[in-house]
Design an enzyme around this catalytic site. Sequence first.
Site, PDB file in Angstrom:
ATOM      1  N   SER A 104      41.519  45.627  41.124  1.00  0.00           N
ATOM      2  CA  SER A 104      40.556  44.926  42.034  1.00  0.00           C
ATOM      3  C   SER A 104      40.947  45.175  43.394  1.00  0.00           C
ATOM      4  O   SER A 104      40.936  46.146  44.023  1.00  0.00           O
ATOM      5  CB  SER A 104      40.466  43.697  41.356  1.00  0.00           C
ATOM      6  OG  SER A 104      39.223  42.999  41.936  1.00  0.00           O
ATOM      7  N   ASP A 249      34.645  46.156  46.889  1.00  0.00           N
ATOM      8  CA  ASP A 249      36.181  46.072  46.680  1.00  0.00           C
ATOM      9  C   ASP A 249      36.325  47.510  45.873  1.00  0.00           C
ATOM     10  O   ASP A 249      35.451  47.925  45.300  1.00  0.00           O
ATOM     11  CB  ASP A 249      36.634  45.063  46.039  1.00  0.00           C
ATOM     12  CG  ASP A 249      36.224  44.668  44.740  1.00  0.00           C
ATOM     13  OD1 ASP A 249      35.121  45.178  44.180  1.00  0.00           O
ATOM     14  OD2 ASP A 249      36.869  43.761  43.868  1.00  0.00           O
ATOM     15  N   ASP A 251      36.839  48.063  42.703  1.00  0.00           N
ATOM     16  CA  ASP A 251      36.263  48.359  41.443  1.00  0.00           C
ATOM     17  C   ASP A 251      34.873  47.732  41.327  1.00  0.00           C
ATOM     18  O   ASP A 251      34.147  47.613  40.281  1.00  0.00           O
ATOM     19  CB  ASP A 251      36.990  47.586  40.324  1.00  0.00           C
ATOM     20  CG  ASP A 251      37.355  45.958  40.459  1.00  0.00           C
ATOM     21  OD1 ASP A 251      37.168  45.580  41.542  1.00  0.00           O
ATOM     22  OD2 ASP A 251      37.129  45.442  39.427  1.00  0.00           O
ATOM     23  N   ASP A 253      33.118  44.929  41.970  1.00  0.00           N
ATOM     24  CA  ASP A 253      32.448  43.838  41.362  1.00  0.00           C
ATOM     25  C   ASP A 253      32.387  42.635  42.109  1.00  0.00           C
ATOM     26  O   ASP A 253      32.090  41.543  42.083  1.00  0.00           O
ATOM     27  CB  ASP A 253      33.446  43.321  40.075  1.00  0.00           C
ATOM     28  CG  ASP A 253      34.852  42.737  40.344  1.00  0.00           C
ATOM     29  OD1 ASP A 253      35.438  43.130  41.549  1.00  0.00           O
ATOM     30  OD2 ASP A 253      35.672  42.277  39.306  1.00  0.00           O
TER      31      ASP A 253
END
Length: 462
Positions: A104, A249, A251, A253
Amino acid sequence: MTLIKSISGIRGTIGGAVGEGLTPLDIVKFTAAYGSWAVSKSGIKKIVIGRDARISGSMVNSLVIGTLQGLGIDVVDIGLSTTPTVEVAVPDEKAAGGIILTASHNPKQWNALKLLNADGEFISDADGKEVLEIAENSDFKFADVNDLGKLTLDDSYLQKHIDKVLALPLVDVEAITKANFKIAIDCVNSTGGIFVPALLKALGVKTIFELYCEPDGNFPHNPEPLPENLVALSKEVVNKRADLGIAVDPDVDRLCFVSEDGNVFGEEYTLVAVADYVLKNKKGNTVSNLSSTRALRDVTENAGGEYHAAAVGEVNVVNKMKEVNAVIGGEGNGGVIYPDLHYGRDALVGIALFLTHLAKFGKSVSQLRSTYPGYYISKNKITLTPGMDIDALLLKVEEKYKKQPHSTIDGLKIEFDKEWVHLRKSNTEPIIRIYSEADSETVANNIANKIIADINEILKLS
């Protein structure tokens, strides 16, 4: 070197000794444990995997695929992807679960295995404990040579995910196209560099100024989408006279926006703005975690809905959303969960709903921001002696403020009219996180300082 084994997944820094970093042996052990659990839970021998663009991704990917095949599990590898895309793919593929290879917002030396159930949602606390127990006991059995799992490479989910977003009734491609937005984006050299431009083009955005969209994992700045990390994006918005900036970010999400004047919209207000739009078109309830801004509650109650707070953590927010049948929810870190698509934080659906909202609003991003209550969150922490009984300490603070409305579902949250303070112990360090919110920075800091003084006084007396 760090290795953190939690119920939601395994994350750590690459390299080091076994058990102290995310080494190849640790990756194999926890993948085998998860794969064994997923098959026993569902009876299905298929797992979906996808990854962000961080440097270690290819290495981790190979180990995870080989381990799952070794267990006799078929693997659908959707390649460079996003966390929400893998979440969408799992039920589409009728798989036992999914593994997302991403740390993340953590820096490039980190990676992780994020674990999903058959619904494409993060595994529960109880399921996570089962996986950790299987790993601890090495309670897994590998397949014979004739029963090894098959590997399928599937690059179709970029388009499938975008198509699902475009098909949502509250996403108005025509309105976005007519608005003729000029948008600058910062995708931190991860998979947002593939997905965000593709989504914007599908939404009819013709002018896109791309910053850090090469998915090579060389993050140009701290990848957490906080104001101090978005200086280059703010400059780009002003220099190119863009209507707004978008940052995600690694990833994809988490999502935040930059106004046309270069000021950050505020990651806390990503969910507030999207919820405002959804609630204007669909009556219902909302959910965020206890550490998120009160502005969501204000917007929800103004629209005739009920606001509910959940413990911190995406799985807790999702469970509360299902319980109260929320039409929108998420977290104040820029995480938007829109159940009409799926129960997971999804920057892509957040972008589409926000742009529709902005197009119909017909004014600038800064003007939109000015329509929402102006709150300020102060984030502090106290470092304590290792081994100290933090729960007992929080009980004493609760006793002191027992006449105030308060919640103990996740640490201790105390409310003072429209102001609040939230105390939570860290799962990984001997610290108490202290978040406070008020209508000014000074008042928010004062509330935090008062609580810190109370804690220090309790510690002196104990």
